[in-house]
Design an enzyme around this catalytic site. Structure first.
Site, short mmCIF file in Angstrom:
data_model
loop_
_atom_site.label_atom_id
_atom_site.label_comp_id
_atom_site.label_asym_id
_atom_site.label_seq_id
_atom_site.Cartn_x
_atom_site.Cartn_y
_atom_site.Cartn_z
N ASP A 189 25.02 53.03 30.93
CA ASP A 189 25.92 54.00 30.32
C ASP A 189 25.70 54.10 28.82
OD1 ASP A 189 27.16 54.52 32.75
OD2 ASP A 189 28.63 52.92 32.47
N HIS A 190 26.12 55.22 28.27
CA HIS A 190 26.21 55.38 26.82
C HIS A 190 27.59 54.90 26.35
CE1 HIS A 190 22.65 58.07 25.97
NE2 HIS A 190 22.65 58.00 27.28
N PRO A 191 27.75 54.57 25.08
CA PRO A 191 29.04 54.10 24.57
C PRO A 191 30.00 55.27 24.37
CG PRO A 191 27.44 54.17 22.80
CD PRO A 191 26.70 54.53 24.05
#
Length: 205
Positions: free
Chosen positions: A72-74
């Site tokens: 995932d991205h933040p």
């Protein structure tokens, strides 16, 4: 298909493999990327499978162009771009964001023995796929899948069990995926010709 080895996994030259381990008779097809993962004996992934932070069970069948444990991205931060965590690619004085990568690596995906992940399927982080389950082509799996269950769709939902419940329980008790290589060879004709119920009845101890 190449002759597989109990000692050395068959990994195509154009694969990317980092911090990962492989058991006996394992194979990666062309263009696979495997990160922070472990493959149990006999597990394989077909072409261009992308697998991260995943424990792959014995005899797992992973089709081409699958994405398992995608990172995932933040997204809770003000920005979600690479510059936040792959910072050294952008700034001379800033290393990559180690805490973010460490936390991401803890979100393990688990594939049970002899599961079948269909072409183009996506399995999200922290999802467990049960023994003998089937994930249909193109499915997006966001929740755990019980053993011997067939799921399909976006998001994936249960279609049915592969076998009656009693047969599924008998297969779990038999656990043929833990047999040694010689016993698998001795039972090969039965694997090919008997139904699951007949197989269990014959090989139950």
């Amino acid at each position: 298909m190449p002759k597989l080895s109990p000692d050395t996994p068959q990994i195509s030259a154009d694969c990317e493999v980092e911090n990962s381990t492989f058991g006996r008779y394992c194979e990666l097809g062309r263009g696979c990327r495997v990160l922070n993962s472990s493959f149990g004996d006999y597990a394989y992934a077909d072409r261009f499978a992308d697998i991260a932070n995943t424990s792959v069970g014995k005899f797992a069948n992973i089709a081409a162009f699958t994405r398992i444990g995608p990172t995932d991205h933040p997204w809770r931060n003000a920005a979600q771009h690479h510059f936040l965590y792959r910072s050294r690619s952008y700034f001379d004085d800033e290393p990559d964001w180690k805490d973010f990568f460490d936390q991401r690596a803890t979100r393990r995906t688990t594939l049970g023995a002899d599961c079948w992940i269909g072409h183009g399927a996506i399995i999200k982080p922290e999802v467990s796929i049960g023994v003998g389950a089937i994930v249909a082509a193109g499915a997006v799996v966001t929740k755990d899948v019980a053993p011997f269950t067939i799921v399909a769709g976006v998001p994936a939902t249960r279609l049915r069990l592969r076998f009656p419940e009693d047969v599924a329980q008998d297969l779990l008790a038999l656990a043929w995926w833990d047999w040694d290589h010689a016993r698998l060879r001795d039972a090969l004709a039965d694997f090919r010709t008997l139904s699951a119920a007949e197989f269990v009845a014959k090989h139950r101890e």
